[in-house]
Design an enzyme around this catalytic site. Structure first.
Site, short mmCIF file in Angstrom:
data_model
loop_
_atom_site.label_atom_id
_atom_site.label_comp_id
_atom_site.label_asym_id
_atom_site.label_seq_id
_atom_site.Cartn_x
_atom_site.Cartn_y
_atom_site.Cartn_z
CG ASN A 8 -1.97 1.05 1.18
OD1 ASN A 8 -1.69 2.20 0.89
ND2 ASN A 8 -3.20 0.68 1.51
NE ARG A 19 8.99 20.81 3.62
CZ ARG A 19 8.55 20.60 4.85
NH1 ARG A 19 7.27 20.29 5.04
NH2 ARG A 19 9.36 20.67 5.90
CG HIS A 44 -8.37 4.11 0.63
ND1 HIS A 44 -8.85 3.43 1.72
CD2 HIS A 44 -9.38 4.93 0.22
CE1 HIS A 44 -10.10 3.82 1.96
NE2 HIS A 44 -10.43 4.73 1.08
NE ARG A 46 -8.55 7.45 3.64
CZ ARG A 46 -9.54 6.78 4.23
NH1 ARG A 46 -10.77 7.26 4.19
NH2 ARG A 46 -9.32 5.64 4.84
CG HIS A 51 -3.47 9.03 1.67
ND1 HIS A 51 -4.34 8.48 0.76
CD2 HIS A 51 -4.03 8.86 2.89
CE1 HIS A 51 -5.40 8.00 1.41
NE2 HIS A 51 -5.25 8.22 2.69
CD GLU A 76 -7.42 -0.78 0.67
OE1 GLU A 76 -7.50 0.26 1.39
OE2 GLU A 76 -6.86 -1.80 1.03
CG HIS A 200 -6.18 -1.66 9.24
ND1 HIS A 200 -6.50 -0.75 8.25
CD2 HIS A 200 -6.04 -0.94 10.37
CE1 HIS A 200 -6.59 0.46 8.78
NE2 HIS A 200 -6.31 0.37 10.07
CG ASP A 201 -2.90 -1.38 12.39
OD1 ASP A 201 -2.27 -0.54 11.73
OD2 ASP A 201 -3.86 -1.09 13.12
N GLY A 223 0.53 -1.35 4.40
CA GLY A 223 1.10 -0.03 4.15
C GLY A 223 1.86 0.54 5.33
CG HIS A 224 1.26 2.58 9.80
ND1 HIS A 224 1.33 3.95 9.75
CD2 HIS A 224 1.76 2.20 11.00
CE1 HIS A 224 1.86 4.39 10.90
NE2 HIS A 224 2.11 3.36 11.67
#
Length: 250
Positions: A8, A19, A44, A46, A51, A76, A200-201, A223-224
């Site tokens: 992700n 920036r 994803h 939005r 992002h 997503e 997720h996570d 991703g994260h």
């Protein structure tokens, strides 16, 4: 067969957007991930473009088409008119529908398949009719009736929401309990003919337990945690570490 890793790119894009500059390059980092063996890229987009920007979609699509034709692009989003138009313009291999409010910081729950069945059936029918594989974000609760309703929408897969599992990083006993629930949900979904994704996570540390409990796992979208590790190990080595955690031979 080990789960495919889809990287992700949202966190990379969020860093870039701090920036008015073109770095870090979303497509450049995506190329590194694919060169290291990732099976695909996830975004994803939005509505506020905080992002991934809409202008990122075509370059990512071109990157995969030109250099990595066996990789997949996964988009997503909440199925409003703007998102569906982006999907139809971009032509990803997979569309993952999530029940997010546009103001949410990140996804934090799965669909209510009972209450939102009519909406999902209409949207999935539209997307599947154009050849997209559709995955529906799902809570990891082993509710057979809800999963039957997910199947009735025409979706090919569910994506298990693993946020509560990832949140148990410091309580292994609870993590084991949630992993078992996810495993039972996956078993029921698989019996109904649904493929299983997860996201997720997820981390290098918690992926192996999830893989043990969910042997049907087709894909993980990360991703994260992956981006955080890339700050330490670099993107290429991080992708290899996550692939090993999925059970892939690297």
């Amino acid at each position: 067969m080990p789960a495919t890793l889809s990287v992700n790119l949202n966190a990379i894009a969020m860093l870039r957007n701090r920036r008015d500059l073109p770095w870090p390059s979303v497509t450049g980092i995506g190329q590194q991930a694919l060169e290291a063996g990732a099976g695909g890229l996830t975004v994803h987009p939005r509505p506020d473009q905080r992002h991934i920007r809409f202008s990122d979609l075509k370059p990512i699509r071109n990157l995969i088409d030109d250099l990595f034709p066996h990789a997949e692009f996964n988009m997503e989003g909440y199925p409003n008119a703007e998102f569906l138009a982006l999907v139809e313009e971009t032509q990803p291999e997979q569309v993952t529908l999530v029940p997010d409010d546009p103001a949410q910081a990140t996804s934090d729950h799965g669909w209510d398949f009972r209450a939102q069945h009519a909406l999902l059936k209409e949207v999935v029918g539209r997307l599947a009719g154009q050849g997209f594989r559709v995955s529906l974000f799902a809570d990891g609760v082993p509710d057979r009736e809800a999963l039957e309703m997910a199947r009735e929408t025409g979706a090919a897969r569910i994506e298990l929401y693993t946020g509560p599992y990832g949140g148990c990083y410091d309580t292994p006993e609870r993590a084991e309990e949630i992993a078992a629930q996810l495993g039972e949900t996956a078993r029921l979904a698989s019996e109904l003919g649904l493929g299983i994704n997860a996201g997720h996570d997820l981390t290098v540390d918690n992926l192996p337990r999830l893989v043990r409990h969910v042997p049907q796992l087709a894909e993980v979208s990360i991703g994260h945690g992956l981006t955080a590790d890339a700050l330490i190990y670099g993107m290429s080595e991080t992708v290899r570490r996550f692939r090993r955690a999925c059970g892939q031979t690297v």
